[in-house]
Design an enzyme around this catalytic site. Structure first.
Site, PDB file in Angstrom:
ATOM      1  N   PRO A   2      44.369  40.427  30.922  1.00 27.06           N
ATOM      2  CA  PRO A   2      44.463  39.290  29.999  1.00 27.06           C
ATOM      3  C   PRO A   2      43.406  38.238  30.308  1.00 27.06           C
ATOM      4  CG  PRO A   2      46.629  39.888  30.860  1.00 27.06           C
ATOM      5  CD  PRO A   2      45.620  40.668  31.644  1.00 27.06           C
ATOM      6  N   GLU A   3      42.830  37.662  29.264  1.00 28.37           N
ATOM      7  CA  GLU A   3      41.859  36.597  29.450  1.00 28.37           C
ATOM      8  C   GLU A   3      42.580  35.252  29.442  1.00 28.37           C
ATOM      9  OE1 GLU A   3      38.040  37.079  27.711  1.00 28.37           O
ATOM     10  OE2 GLU A   3      38.313  39.201  27.323  1.00 28.37           O
ATOM     11  N   LYS A  52      42.844  32.691  35.043  1.00 28.70           N
ATOM     12  CA  LYS A  52      43.768  33.810  34.886  1.00 28.70           C
ATOM     13  C   LYS A  52      44.963  33.704  35.826  1.00 28.70           C
ATOM     14  CE  LYS A  52      40.061  36.860  33.309  1.00 28.70           C
ATOM     15  NZ  LYS A  52      39.415  38.171  33.453  1.00 28.70           N
ATOM     16  N   ARG A 121      38.835  27.667  44.900  1.00 26.33           N
ATOM     17  CA  ARG A 121      37.959  28.845  44.794  1.00 26.33           C
ATOM     18  C   ARG A 121      37.723  29.255  43.341  1.00 26.33           C
ATOM     19  NH1 ARG A 121      41.568  30.858  48.925  1.00 26.33           N
ATOM     20  NH2 ARG A 121      42.455  32.345  47.429  1.00 26.33           N
ATOM     21  N   ASN A 162      36.047  40.225  29.534  1.00 30.09           N
ATOM     22  CA  ASN A 162      34.992  41.067  28.986  1.00 30.09           C
ATOM     23  C   ASN A 162      34.686  40.768  27.522  1.00 30.09           C
ATOM     24  OD1 ASN A 162      33.094  42.933  29.630  1.00 30.09           O
ATOM     25  ND2 ASN A 162      34.383  44.726  29.346  1.00 30.09           N
ATOM     26  N   ARG A 254      32.250  47.064  34.759  1.00 28.03           N
ATOM     27  CA  ARG A 254      32.852  46.670  33.473  1.00 28.03           C
ATOM     28  C   ARG A 254      31.901  47.018  32.333  1.00 28.03           C
ATOM     29  NH1 ARG A 254      36.939  42.946  33.979  1.00 28.03           N
ATOM     30  NH2 ARG A 254      37.410  43.590  31.832  1.00 28.03           N
TER      31      ARG A 254
END
Length: 265
Positions: A2-3, A52, A121, A162, A254
């Site tokens: 999931p984005e 995410k 991070r 992506n 990817r």
């Protein structure tokens, strides 16, 4: 995976259904049982997303951190819930609704310091009002790595996956292999601003809409029920703008899609 908009939609849903009241938290699978006991029966103060990552902040100062990864998912249902089906890592039950979490990469209870360490991070999230795009620009302008790789690096910009990577680069005519340091400030600002708009649309509509209205016709989407894309999963098909066949390669494991005419290297 999931984005970012999918996580922000989840956070809004959990905020609406569970925040402000005590919730029962358990781990039918058992792997999260000890951590679940730390927040079981506590008041959920706030649910939020960063990139995410999903956070559930409780009134005892602890936070449940969830990263769905490739296979994680929540299923929602009104109470009373039926017996758990499958490997339910975490079950949350409120006054009117419950939710089951299956297959996440991470599901853990953290202290405030541990939450801050993870957040430090993570790159700025275009969906958050407190985002600092200057942090991303600083990383990108100093990097020889391809911009297609940098956009997927969650420590540079968080929440981009992506689809958004392929589509926002197409929308701005940027070849995915161009080194980050070769981007101009104007190009970066345009990409960032576009991500803000596109990802907010994704939160609002519950789907990734990236094709401008005047181009939203012709060849169907890459999958039934999905909105059209310019290049994502359209390898070998004609570009919606210039009819040049869309190209495909693999970047850091990817799939990568671009138009060689609209995105000149």
């Amino acid at each position: 995976m999931p984005e970012g908009p999918a996580l922000h939609r989840l956070a809004r849903l959990h905020q609406r259904r569970f925040a402000g009241a005590s919730v029962r938290v358990s781990s039918p699978q058992g792997r999260f049982a000890d951590d679940a006991a730390l927040v079981d029966g506590r008041v959920l103060l706030r649910a939020e997303a960063l990139g995410k990552h999903l956070w559930h902040h409780y009134d005892n100062g602890l936070t449940v951190h969830v990263h769905l990864g490739l296979y994680g998912s929540f299923t929602e249902a009104p109470v009373p819930l039926t017996d758990p089906v499958g490997q339910v890592r975490m079950r949350m039950v409120g006054a009117e609704f419950g939710t089951d979490l299956r297959g996440p990469t991470a599901c853990e209870v953290l202290t405030p310091g541990e939450v801050q360490a993870i957040a430090a991070r993570i790159g700025p999230d275009p969906l958050r009002r407190d985002a600092e795009p200057e942090r991303a620009w600083t990383r990108i302008t100093k990097s020889r790595s391809a911009i297609g790789s940098l956009l997927m690096d969650q420590s540079v910009i968080s929440g981009v996956g992506n689809i958004y990577r392929a589509e926002v680069l197409f929308r701005h005519g940027i070849h995915p292999q161009r080194p980050g340091r070769d981007l101009t400030r104007a190009e970066f600002d345009a990409v960032w601003d576009d991500l803000v708009v596109l990802m907010r649309t994704g939160v609002r509509r519950g789907a990734i809409h990236v094709v401008r209205r005047e181009h939203d016709h012709g060849a169907p989407a890459y999958a039934k029920g999905r909105p059209r894309t310019y290049v994502y999963r359209r390898a070998g098909e004609p570009c919606r703008l210039c009819t040049t066949p869309v190209l495909h390669s693999v970047m850091q494991g990817r799939n990568l899609f671009w138009c060689p005419a609209c995105q000149v290297g």
